[in-house]
Design a protein around this motif. Structure first.
Motif, mmCIF file in Angstrom:
data_model
loop_
_atom_site.group_PDB
_atom_site.id
_atom_site.type_symbol
_atom_site.label_atom_id
_atom_site.label_comp_id
_atom_site.label_asym_id
_atom_site.label_seq_id
_atom_site.Cartn_x
_atom_site.Cartn_y
_atom_site.Cartn_z
ATOM 1 N N LEU A 21 45.853 38.794 36.846
ATOM 2 C CA LEU A 21 44.457 38.597 36.495
ATOM 3 C C LEU A 21 43.977 39.713 35.598
ATOM 4 N N GLU A 22 42.965 39.420 34.826
ATOM 5 C CA GLU A 22 42.308 40.452 34.024
ATOM 6 C C GLU A 22 40.976 40.724 34.681
ATOM 7 N N SER A 23 40.757 41.975 34.992
ATOM 8 C CA SER A 23 39.570 42.366 35.736
ATOM 9 C C SER A 23 38.643 43.199 34.867
ATOM 10 N N GLY A 24 37.354 43.015 35.061
ATOM 11 C CA GLY A 24 36.357 43.831 34.389
ATOM 12 C C GLY A 24 36.161 45.167 35.093
ATOM 13 N N GLN A 25 36.803 45.324 36.263
ATOM 14 C CA GLN A 25 36.744 46.590 36.978
ATOM 15 C C GLN A 25 37.614 47.608 36.251
ATOM 16 N N SER A 26 37.269 48.877 36.378
ATOM 17 C CA SER A 26 38.077 49.918 35.747
ATOM 18 C C SER A 26 39.384 50.086 36.514
ATOM 19 N N ALA A 27 40.369 50.711 35.871
ATOM 20 C CA ALA A 27 41.659 50.954 36.516
ATOM 21 C C ALA A 27 41.485 51.828 37.754
ATOM 22 N N ASP A 28 40.597 52.817 37.666
ATOM 23 C CA ASP A 28 40.346 53.692 38.818
ATOM 24 C C ASP A 28 39.729 52.912 39.972
ATOM 25 N N LEU B 286 39.686 41.540 44.708
ATOM 26 C CA LEU B 286 39.437 41.909 43.319
ATOM 27 C C LEU B 286 38.652 40.794 42.646
ATOM 28 N N VAL B 287 37.924 41.146 41.611
ATOM 29 C CA VAL B 287 37.132 40.173 40.865
ATOM 30 C C VAL B 287 37.691 40.102 39.459
ATOM 31 N N ASP B 288 37.984 38.873 38.979
ATOM 32 C CA ASP B 288 38.500 38.744 37.625
ATOM 33 C C ASP B 288 37.360 38.737 36.612
ATOM 34 N N GLU B 289 37.707 38.656 35.333
ATOM 35 C CA GLU B 289 36.701 38.755 34.272
ATOM 36 C C GLU B 289 35.737 37.582 34.239
ATOM 37 N N HIS B 290 36.057 36.501 34.948
ATOM 38 C CA HIS B 290 35.166 35.344 35.009
ATOM 39 C C HIS B 290 34.310 35.338 36.266
ATOM 40 N N GLY B 291 34.420 36.393 37.073
ATOM 41 C CA GLY B 291 33.626 36.505 38.286
ATOM 42 C C GLY B 291 34.256 35.870 39.511
ATOM 43 N N ARG B 292 35.491 35.388 39.382
ATOM 44 C CA ARG B 292 36.168 34.774 40.532
ATOM 45 C C ARG B 292 36.819 35.857 41.372
ATOM 46 N N LYS B 293 36.755 35.685 42.691
ATOM 47 C CA LYS B 293 37.373 36.652 43.604
ATOM 48 C C LYS B 293 38.801 36.232 43.913
#
Length: 94
Positions: free
Chosen positions: A35-42, A61-68
């Motif tokens: 998945l690609e996440s909008g969260q930072s690596a840290d 985790l939340v992906d870039e589309h807001g899906r958990k």
């Protein structure tokens, strides 16, 4: 014309342009979760660490589309966190 919230939109737009690729290996599963996440690596590393330390039973985790994406912490085989990189837009040569 109202400019209220313009800074918030700019921050959100900048955050969408940076994605962190996360690969999750799950025990007894033939394929990994990518998945690609909008969260930072840290931030992703902190959440994974908390799940492995037993602070939560699920890795969430939340992906870039807001899906958990939820994975039971006791089933994690590995988590690979890619570097933050700006998203490429448009056509170009490889």
């Amino acid at each position: 014309m109202c400019w209220y919230g313009a800074e918030d939109r700019a921050l959100t737009d900048r955050r969408r342009d940076i994605a962190v690729e996360v690969k999750i290996g799950v025990q007894h599963a033939p394929r990994e979760i990518v998945l690609e996440s909008g969260q930072s690596a840290d931030e992703v590393e902190r959440v994974v660490g908390e799940a492995l330390a037993g602070k939560s039973q699920l890795l969430s985790l939340v992906d870039e589309h807001g899906r958990k994406v939820l994975v039971p912490a006791d089933r994690l085989a590995y988590v690979e966190i890619g570097e933050s990189a700006p998203r490429k837009v448009g056509f170009g040569t490889l």
